[in-house]
Design an enzyme around this catalytic site. Sequence first.
Site, mmCIF file in Angstrom:
data_model
loop_
_atom_site.group_PDB
_atom_site.id
_atom_site.type_symbol
_atom_site.label_atom_id
_atom_site.label_comp_id
_atom_site.label_asym_id
_atom_site.label_seq_id
_atom_site.Cartn_x
_atom_site.Cartn_y
_atom_site.Cartn_z
ATOM 1 N N ASP A 28 0.826 -1.209 0.000
ATOM 2 C CA ASP A 28 0.000 0.000 0.000
ATOM 3 C C ASP A 28 0.859 1.257 0.000
ATOM 4 O O ASP A 28 1.931 1.294 0.610
ATOM 5 C CB ASP A 28 -0.891 -0.007 1.247
ATOM 6 C CG ASP A 28 -1.998 1.025 1.179
ATOM 7 O OD1 ASP A 28 -2.394 1.410 0.060
ATOM 8 O OD2 ASP A 28 -2.470 1.454 2.246
ATOM 9 N N ASN A 76 -10.480 -2.022 -6.798
ATOM 10 C CA ASN A 76 -9.657 -1.008 -7.453
ATOM 11 C C ASN A 76 -10.208 -0.539 -8.794
ATOM 12 O O ASN A 76 -9.771 0.486 -9.328
ATOM 13 C CB ASN A 76 -8.222 -1.516 -7.657
ATOM 14 C CG ASN A 76 -7.418 -1.580 -6.374
ATOM 15 O OD1 ASN A 76 -6.459 -2.346 -6.286
ATOM 16 N ND2 ASN A 76 -7.796 -0.804 -5.371
#
Length: 238
Positions: A28, A76
């Site tokens: 991340d 996403n």
Amino acid sequence: MASSSELAPGTAVDAVVDGPRYVAIITDGNGRWARQRGLAAVRGHEAGADVVKERLRDAVSFGIRELTVYSFSTENWSRSRAEVAGLMRMFSRRIDIETPELKAEGVRLRFIGRRSAPVSARLIEKMRWAEAETAANERITFYVAFNYGGRAEILDAARNFNGGDEAEFRRHLYAPEMHDPDLIIRTSGEQRISNFLTWQGAYSEFVFRDELWPDFTREAFADSLAQYAQRQRRFGGR
């Protein structure tokens, strides 16, 4: 992959005593890393992909047998069309370039996730090709979670499950042969699993790091493994 960090076949150095053998990482912070530098998001993802290559090699030297990275989630797709398109182009290009290198270095590559639209048929075919090219390798297995969601995986498995125990259910997961991760690492300071390995991570240890993923160094990786080595795993016992 940069040749400066290549390892000779069969070598394993700096293995962490009592360290994990099966590790997963939520990589991340690529977007934030890019924004901090005034760059487009895809530049952050490119930098992050370079770090994945470096840490994969480190994983070999640390004695890790399976490394899983969270590459692109089922959620996403909600990002901007430009970012998603850039990511798809990057994945396609890197599969072409890096598969021969992974094959030469003894890495077995496996993709886990849904292989259906909106992923293009061409990209799915490249993923299958990369898996076939590296299928015989045994040095380390590198799982890439692409178009992946932990809940989606459980739902997809449940559709084909006709009853039985946990071992039978596992046979319907995306990669039944994958070991449950001993350790899951998340970078960027966030402390949540974000729908990652929901089934497999039930008893994993967690290490949360403050570094954005492109800043996650070999030293940070080694420190995370050392933290794991200090844990006592009970799996519900005392």
